[in-house]
Design a protein around this motif. Structure first.
Motif, PDB file in Angstrom:
ATOM      1  N   ILE A 174     -14.828   9.869  -5.064  1.00 55.37           N
ATOM      2  CA  ILE A 174     -14.827   8.895  -6.156  1.00 55.37           C
ATOM      3  C   ILE A 174     -14.261   7.593  -5.605  1.00 55.37           C
ATOM      4  O   ILE A 174     -13.161   7.566  -5.063  1.00 55.37           O
ATOM      5  N   THR A 175     -15.018   6.515  -5.731  1.00 52.37           N
ATOM      6  CA  THR A 175     -14.594   5.226  -5.209  1.00 52.37           C
ATOM      7  C   THR A 175     -14.435   4.235  -6.347  1.00 52.37           C
ATOM      8  O   THR A 175     -15.269   4.172  -7.261  1.00 52.37           O
ATOM      9  N   CYS A 176     -13.361   3.450  -6.306  1.00 48.11           N
ATOM     10  CA  CYS A 176     -13.067   2.449  -7.334  1.00 48.11           C
ATOM     11  C   CYS A 176     -12.712   1.126  -6.667  1.00 48.11           C
ATOM     12  O   CYS A 176     -12.360   1.074  -5.492  1.00 48.11           O
ATOM     13  N   TYR A 177     -12.796   0.068  -7.466  1.00 50.26           N
ATOM     14  CA  TYR A 177     -12.505  -1.286  -7.016  1.00 50.26           C
ATOM     15  C   TYR A 177     -13.334  -1.628  -5.779  1.00 50.26           C
ATOM     16  O   TYR A 177     -12.796  -1.951  -4.706  1.00 50.26           O
ATOM     17  N   PRO A 178     -14.659  -1.579  -5.878  1.00 46.38           N
ATOM     18  CA  PRO A 178     -15.513  -1.848  -4.711  1.00 46.38           C
ATOM     19  C   PRO A 178     -15.602  -3.343  -4.413  1.00 46.38           C
ATOM     20  O   PRO A 178     -15.358  -4.196  -5.274  1.00 46.38           O
ATOM     21  N   ASP A 179     -15.961  -3.655  -3.178  1.00 45.37           N
ATOM     22  CA  ASP A 179     -16.220  -5.038  -2.807  1.00 45.37           C
ATOM     23  C   ASP A 179     -17.724  -5.246  -2.705  1.00 45.37           C
ATOM     24  O   ASP A 179     -18.528  -4.351  -2.974  1.00 45.37           O
ATOM     25  N   LEU A 186      -9.981   1.886  -3.569  1.00 45.93           N
ATOM     26  CA  LEU A 186      -9.380   3.149  -4.003  1.00 45.93           C
ATOM     27  C   LEU A 186     -10.397   4.255  -3.815  1.00 45.93           C
ATOM     28  O   LEU A 186     -11.532   4.147  -4.271  1.00 45.93           O
ATOM     29  N   VAL A 187      -9.985   5.314  -3.141  1.00 47.83           N
ATOM     30  CA  VAL A 187     -10.859   6.451  -2.872  1.00 47.83           C
ATOM     31  C   VAL A 187     -10.102   7.730  -3.235  1.00 47.83           C
ATOM     32  O   VAL A 187      -8.929   7.893  -2.870  1.00 47.83           O
ATOM     33  N   GLN A 188     -10.784   8.595  -3.972  1.00 47.20           N
ATOM     34  CA  GLN A 188     -10.213   9.906  -4.287  1.00 47.20           C
ATOM     35  C   GLN A 188     -11.136  10.985  -3.738  1.00 47.20           C
ATOM     36  O   GLN A 188     -12.330  11.011  -4.044  1.00 47.20           O
ATOM     37  N   LEU A 199      -5.255   4.355  -1.382  1.00 46.34           N
ATOM     38  CA  LEU A 199      -5.212   3.038  -2.014  1.00 46.34           C
ATOM     39  C   LEU A 199      -4.974   1.996  -0.945  1.00 46.34           C
ATOM     40  O   LEU A 199      -4.168   2.192  -0.027  1.00 46.34           O
ATOM     41  N   GLY A 200      -5.667   0.857  -1.062  1.00 49.35           N
ATOM     42  CA  GLY A 200      -5.652  -0.142  -0.007  1.00 49.35           C
ATOM     43  C   GLY A 200      -4.439  -1.030   0.066  1.00 49.35           C
ATOM     44  O   GLY A 200      -4.408  -1.940   0.898  1.00 49.35           O
TER      45      GLY A 200
END
Length: 382
Positions: A174-179, A186-188, A199-200
């Protein structure tokens, strides 16, 4: 041969002359010590209090820890790999400084079944704790970004500051806050039967930025998923994984080649200066030493060192070897029984004679030697 030179008479007799000779090196040593103290005092301590759950400073995390406790989460601190042995399912481990972890600490984290939250890890830590996740860029956005994913913790938080590092993840993550390039801050992922969140950055966890946008909600949702939170601020337990280098990697390339050339030069010098030896020549020894003299010399050494125990063991060992030939056995029990049967002595007395404690003085040593000779003579007569 020239005699060693003595120090001048003035230096040996006049303390003031000695002080004048030594004050130069002492002054240099004092100057170096002063420079070291100044450098140590002026060196920045940027890591003091950073992401510390007990620190109220701008870069500390006391506010976040307080909010989590009010929510019913038990916040504990861990410093070494041994502190993680009792951490299992139903707990979350926050790793604020993954780049400091040594191999033993990484292995301890990999062995625990607790969920992990890693802040800005590099590929060295991801390979062990979150396989399949890799660093994509370290120039991500440091402004609030929308979640743009289905992760409940991120959806509930909304826009948040996630840091300057983005990651590539496998398809099942699960990936969040993509560029704009498809990487995510954020990767889970699921690894080893537990959830690992990458978290980056750490902006959402500090006192200074906790109240901005959805930072507080994101941090509390990630760290408050279980009733127990272990804040792993690791202390050194070896060289960090990212800093491990072999000896050849630490040496400049020129030194490596110079070492090789030095060995080649030494080998050529050996071949050049080596003597061509002929056949082996057998020569008689200059002195013939009688066996009795050798025995007497060794006995004098034993006596000078007062090594009665060693000397007694030498005598007993020689007697046992000769008796073993006579009675046909070298076993302790068998030898004691056979010697007792042939001499008529009590087995306990034979055992004490052949395997007993060392003599306490020289007279006891002489008596032991005589007793061994007498016992051997009785066995031979029998």
């Amino acid at each position: 041969m020239t005699a060693p030179t003595e120090p001048p008479t003035a230096l040996r007799r006049d303390p003031r002359a000695l002080w004048r000779a030594a004050r130069g090196p002492l002054a240099i040593a004092a100057l170096l010590l002063a420079v070291a103290v100044v450098v140590a005092a002026l060196s920045p301590r940027t890591n003091r209090g950073v992401l510390d759950p007990q620190s109220p400073a701008q870069q500390g995390s006391m506010a976040l820890a307080t909010l989590l406790r009010e929510r019913g989460v038990t916040v504990e601190e861990a410093r070494t790999s041994a502190d993680l042995h009792d951490v299992g399912r139903g707990a979350t481990v926050l790793v604020p400084f993954p780049e400091r972890l040594s191999r033993i600490q990484l292995d301890a984290l990999a062995a625990t079944e607790a969920d992990l939250v890693l802040l800005a890890p590099s590929d060295g830590q991801l390979e062990v704790l979150a396989p399949g996740v890799t660093v994509d860029s370290r120039t991500g956005s440091e402004i609030p970004m929308p979640a743009a994913c289905l992760l409940p913790a991120a959806v509930a938080a909304g826009p948040a500051v996630t840091g300057a590092v983005t990651y590539r993840a496998p398809r099942d993550a699960i990936t969040c806050y993509p560029d704009e390039h498809g990487a995510a801050a954020l990767v889970q992922v699921r690894a080893g039967g537990r959830t690992v969140v990458v978290l980056g950055g750490d902006d959402a966890f500090t006192n200074a930025d906790l109240a901005d946008e959805g930072n507080a909600a994101l941090a509390m949702n990630l760290l408050g998923a279980h009733p127990r939170l272990v804040w792993f601020r690791a202390v050194p337990e070896g060289v960090p994984v990212d800093e491990q280098r072999s000896l050849t990697e630490l040496l400049p390339e020129g030194w490596v080649w110079a070492t090789y050339m030095g060995w080649v030069t030494a080998l050529l010098a050996v071949l050049w200066r080596a003597r061509r030896l002929g056949r082996v020549v057998v020569e008689p020894l200059p002195v013939a030493v009688r066996a009795a003299e050798a025995v007497e010399g060794r006995a004098r050494l034993y006596r000078r060192a007062r090594a009665r125990g060693h000397a007694a063991e030498v005598l007993r060992d020689a007697a046992r070897n000769r008796l073993a030939t006579l009675v046909g056995t070298g076993d302790r029990t068998g030898m004691v029984a056979a010697v007792a049967a042939r001499t008529g002595r009590a087995p306990a007395a034979v055992d004490a004679l052949l395997y007993g404690p060392p003599p306490v003085d020289d007279s006891a040593m002489i008596e032991l030697a005589r007793a061994l000779d007498a016992c051997e003579a009785e066995v031979r007569r029998a």
